[in-house]
Design an enzyme around this catalytic site. Structure first.
Site, PDB file in Angstrom:
ATOM      1  N   HIS A 481       0.848  -1.209   0.094  1.00  0.00           N
ATOM      2  CA  HIS A 481      -0.015  -0.010  -0.080  1.00  0.00           C
ATOM      3  C   HIS A 481       0.853   1.102  -0.030  1.00  0.00           C
ATOM      4  O   HIS A 481       0.679   2.125  -0.620  1.00  0.00           O
ATOM      5  CB  HIS A 481      -0.885  -0.071   1.141  1.00  0.00           C
ATOM      6  CG  HIS A 481      -1.661   1.385   1.616  1.00  0.00           C
ATOM      7  ND1 HIS A 481      -2.825   1.405   1.287  1.00  0.00           N
ATOM      8  CD2 HIS A 481      -1.255   2.406   1.981  1.00  0.00           C
ATOM      9  CE1 HIS A 481      -3.290   2.666   1.408  1.00  0.00           C
ATOM     10  NE2 HIS A 481      -2.213   3.365   2.112  1.00  0.00           N
ATOM     11  N   GLU A 482       1.884   1.230   0.905  1.00  0.00           N
ATOM     12  CA  GLU A 482       2.524   2.348   1.071  1.00  0.00           C
ATOM     13  C   GLU A 482       3.697   2.566  -0.202  1.00  0.00           C
ATOM     14  O   GLU A 482       3.839   3.623  -0.648  1.00  0.00           O
ATOM     15  CB  GLU A 482       3.698   2.288   2.280  1.00  0.00           C
ATOM     16  CG  GLU A 482       2.835   2.352   3.684  1.00  0.00           C
ATOM     17  CD  GLU A 482       1.879   3.478   3.706  1.00  0.00           C
ATOM     18  OE1 GLU A 482       2.247   4.534   3.274  1.00  0.00           O
ATOM     19  OE2 GLU A 482       1.052   3.446   4.557  1.00  0.00           O
ATOM     20  N   HIS A 485       1.587   4.347  -2.903  1.00  0.00           N
ATOM     21  CA  HIS A 485       1.234   5.592  -2.898  1.00  0.00           C
ATOM     22  C   HIS A 485       2.457   6.437  -3.873  1.00  0.00           C
ATOM     23  O   HIS A 485       2.300   7.520  -4.112  1.00  0.00           O
ATOM     24  CB  HIS A 485       1.693   6.282  -1.451  1.00  0.00           C
ATOM     25  CG  HIS A 485       0.380   6.051  -0.603  1.00  0.00           C
ATOM     26  ND1 HIS A 485      -0.839   6.833  -1.332  1.00  0.00           N
ATOM     27  CD2 HIS A 485      -0.168   5.589   0.525  1.00  0.00           C
ATOM     28  CE1 HIS A 485      -1.775   6.845  -0.195  1.00  0.00           C
ATOM     29  NE2 HIS A 485      -1.315   5.955   0.959  1.00  0.00           N
ATOM     30  N   GLU A 541      -6.097   6.958  -1.605  1.00  0.00           N
ATOM     31  CA  GLU A 541      -5.973   5.758  -0.443  1.00  0.00           C
ATOM     32  C   GLU A 541      -6.598   4.473  -1.235  1.00  0.00           C
ATOM     33  O   GLU A 541      -6.072   3.430  -1.113  1.00  0.00           O
ATOM     34  CB  GLU A 541      -6.586   6.069   0.877  1.00  0.00           C
ATOM     35  CG  GLU A 541      -5.978   7.168   1.502  1.00  0.00           C
ATOM     36  CD  GLU A 541      -4.396   6.719   2.167  1.00  0.00           C
ATOM     37  OE1 GLU A 541      -4.239   5.592   2.141  1.00  0.00           O
ATOM     38  OE2 GLU A 541      -3.571   7.502   2.120  1.00  0.00           O
ATOM     39  N   ASP A 545      -4.691   0.956  -1.674  1.00  0.00           N
ATOM     40  CA  ASP A 545      -5.172  -0.491  -1.236  1.00  0.00           C
ATOM     41  C   ASP A 545      -5.482  -1.080  -2.213  1.00  0.00           C
ATOM     42  O   ASP A 545      -4.985  -2.319  -2.143  1.00  0.00           O
ATOM     43  CB  ASP A 545      -6.488  -0.223  -0.919  1.00  0.00           C
ATOM     44  CG  ASP A 545      -6.578   0.629   1.152  1.00  0.00           C
ATOM     45  OD1 ASP A 545      -5.551   0.335   1.250  1.00  0.00           O
ATOM     46  OD2 ASP A 545      -7.565   1.065   1.458  1.00  0.00           O
TER      47      ASP A 545
END
Length: 633
Positions: A481-482, A485, A541, A545
């Protein structure tokens, strides 16, 4: 797991027992997997603090200062004896301002001391050159948490009514009579209303690249006549300032019509009320409890924190990096650290594979994306160094003639001076944005860096006792997930150095923007039980995800003992959450993260593997047509 619910509501199927038994702490707006870990760490750190208080001989200088400060924060007998008196030093400074020229002359000292003013300067990395730090400028926050509250007359009246009640009770405790208190509140709310039209909504702030608006010195001086914005900036950083990065051009364009002599008395009232709120936590227990009434009502929190917890957090929040470093070194084993690091690099490798197999990017864009991925900086457990001002803090206690307000001002001055000294300097990329004892993780687009503090590296996110599939469904998906980003609708605009730079071909960028719109559509208007999801607010987000979940699943599938059920269940487990109605409604307006039930259910429905593994059919609520699925990374 309640198998009867799998095809109807997978989140509830996995978490049904927990949702029935979980209780929201009286001093919290919700209970969640995050908060469960946080509460465990909270107890550990509070117990440690008590031990250190009894014997601090072995502590390093920073932790000794933490204990000395904690002994002040927990002395409520002394705090109650002093009442609101320590605030008078701030009140007298504000009351001493007679006009805008006085504010301009005092602005640098007020700002360094952390005294609230209607606008502020912030040193941050330059979006166009991440190896330099520049000065940003913008208006202060509104009294209500989002502009949407002001647009609906009913919610505006209700929220400002609650805010007024809190403010009345608070100002009475500061010694204002009813008439004077009401006059301050009325004027402060009137000034707040002037800022509403020039304040971005949470949805607008979510596209943070649009908050980068460079203006040359001459342009700023041409637009603003009522206040020496550039001259003040130069005093703050003690250097020439040729350019400001304006967070909202609407505010700059309307500056003179808002910040002027006619509105000065309104500004003073705003400053009195804002600072009474900001410094209330440093005064008596009655004052600190009264000051939080509005935020508790807004979030559905039943009661204020206990004195014991509050005193701990008041000290911890100042020395969190120091306490967090101790926590990381002593409670996060080397074996786990090495395992997690290996896992992160494995996930990065999987991400690279997925980019290479991508069917909608041109080869040139793929290579640039992989280059960004290869330069990604990974930090796990705890930082290598802490901010230098922590060594410079010098605590004076009550017996030495100080109090919590004076100590806050003194610490604010050290921290703010340190931050303004960073102007025109290269950033220190070793410093973390959160302590190692915080249950969280983050990606920094301007550093192209991901950080995983020790605190989150626990069950259900991660454990050496969990199966690999469970770990991939938990921390593996968080890691990915990070990483995602770096390629969400904001992060994708920054290059491998962390600078704003279009590394896309026009066709690929158009395709990405279309897929971002598809992700907005996938979530927009989907019911959550307390209201519909805002797909635009949560798009970054949701992209992260989606990319994180797909990448982590790919990594898990490569293992001989991969287990779909364990992977999917733990993904749903880490998002378990029980919130007050008020808090859930607030998050729908202001939180860029999707509601937890959708992070579990909607993201899983968006996976063919999930649909196939559980044999979900078209008439099942968890079903999503293949043509409606959105795959970006």
């Amino acid at each position: 797991m309640n198998k009867a619910l799998i095809k109807k509501n997978f989140y509830e199927a996995v978490n049904k027992d927990w949702l029935e038994k979980a209780e929201i702490p009286a001093d919290q707006p919700s209970m969640s997997a995050f908060l469960e870990l946080h509460l465990g760490i909270e107890k550990t750190l509070m117990d440690l603090t008590s031990v250190w208080e009894s014997n601090n001989k072995e502590l390093n200088p920073q932790l000794k200062k933490y204990i000395k400060y904690y002994q002040m924060t927990k002395d409520f007998e002394k705090r109650d004896l002093l009442g609101s008196k320590p605030f008078e030093v701030i009140k007298n400074r504000i009351n001493g301002l007679k006009n805008l020229s006085d504010l301009e002359a005092s602005y640098v000292d007020l700002t360094l001391d952390g005294i609230e003013t209607p606008f502020g300067y912030y040193v941050m990395q330059d979006f166009m050159n991440s190896n330099n730090q520049v000065l940003y400028f913008g208006a202060s926050d509104l009294f209500l948490p989002d502009t949407s509250y002001y647009k609906d007359e009913q919610s505006k009246e209700q929220m400002l009514g609650l805010f007024t009640q809190t403010s009345k009770a608070l100002l009475a405790l500061f010694g204002y009579n009813e008439q004077d208190g009401q006059s301050i509140i009325d004027d402060a709310i009137l000034f707040d209303s002037l800022l509403v039209p020039v304040t971005k909504s949470s949805v607008e702030k979510a596209d943070y690249v649009k908050m980068y608006n460079p203006l040359k010195k001459e342009e700023v001086n041409q637009k603003i006549n009522s206040f020496g914005v550039i001259k003040t900036a130069e005093k703050l950083v003690n250097q020439k300032v040729d350019e400001l990065i304006v967070l909202n051009l609407d505010f700059i364009n309307a500056f003179d019509s808002i910040i002027n002599e006619e509105h000065f008395s309104l500004m003073k009232s705003w400053m009195i009320l804002s600072n009474a709120m900001a410094f209330a936590s440093d005064l008596s227990d009655e004052i600190r409890v009264a000051s939080g009434a509005f935020s508790r009502a807004l979030s559905g929190i039943k009661e204020a924190r206990s004195k014991e917890k509050f005193a701990f957090y008041q000290a911890y929040n100042r020395f969190g990096q120091s306490v967090g470093l101790y926590y990381g070194k002593h409670y996060f084993g080397e074996k786990a650290k090495n395992d997690v690091k290996a896992m992160v690099h494995e996930i990065i490798g999987i991400y690279e594979e997925r980019i290479r197999k991508n069917d909608w990017l041109k080869e040139e864009t793929k290579e640039k994306a992989i280059k960004k991925l290869s330069t990604l900086s990974v930090h796990v457990g705890y930082p290598d160094e802490l901010p230098p001002y922590l060594d410079q803090i010098d605590i004076k206690n009550y017996d030495e003639g100080s109090n919590l307000v004076l100590e806050k001002i003194k610490m604010n001055r050290l921290i703010n001076a340190f931050n303004y000294q960073k102007y025109n300097q290269a950033p220190n990329r070793n410093l973390w944005g959160m302590p190692a004892s915080m249950v969280n993780a983050y990606y920094s687009p301007t550093n192209n860096q991901i950080v995983f503090p020790a605190a989150i590296l626990q069950k259900p996110y991660y454990s050496l006792e969990q199966s690999p599939s469970e770990n991939y469904g938990g921390i593996g998906a968080v890691m990915a997930h990070e990483i995602s980003h770096a390629f969400d609708n904001n992060g994708a605009k920054f290059d491998e150095f962390g600078s704003l730079n279009n590394w896309w071909s026009k066709e690929d960028l158009d395709a990405f923007n279309q897929k971002s719109q598809d992700m907005i559509k996938l979530f927009d208007g989907v019911e959550t039980g307390v209201g519909p999801c805002n797909g635009t607010l949560t798009v970054s987000e949701n992209i992260a995800d989606s990319g994180g979940l797909r990448c982590a699943l790919e990594a898990s599938k490569k293992k001989d003992d991969h287990n779909y059920d364990e992977f999917f269940q733990n993904w749903a487990r880490v998002w378990r959450n029980k919130s007050s109605k008020e808090y859930a409604e607030l998050l729908l307006r202001v939180d860029v993260h999707g509601p937890t039930i959708l992070r579990a259910n909607r993201q899983l429905s968006n996976l063919e593997e999930f649909i196939n593994f559980y044999e979900i059919k078209e008439d099942d609520p968890m079903y999503l047509k293949k043509e409606e699925m959105v795959s970006i990374w």
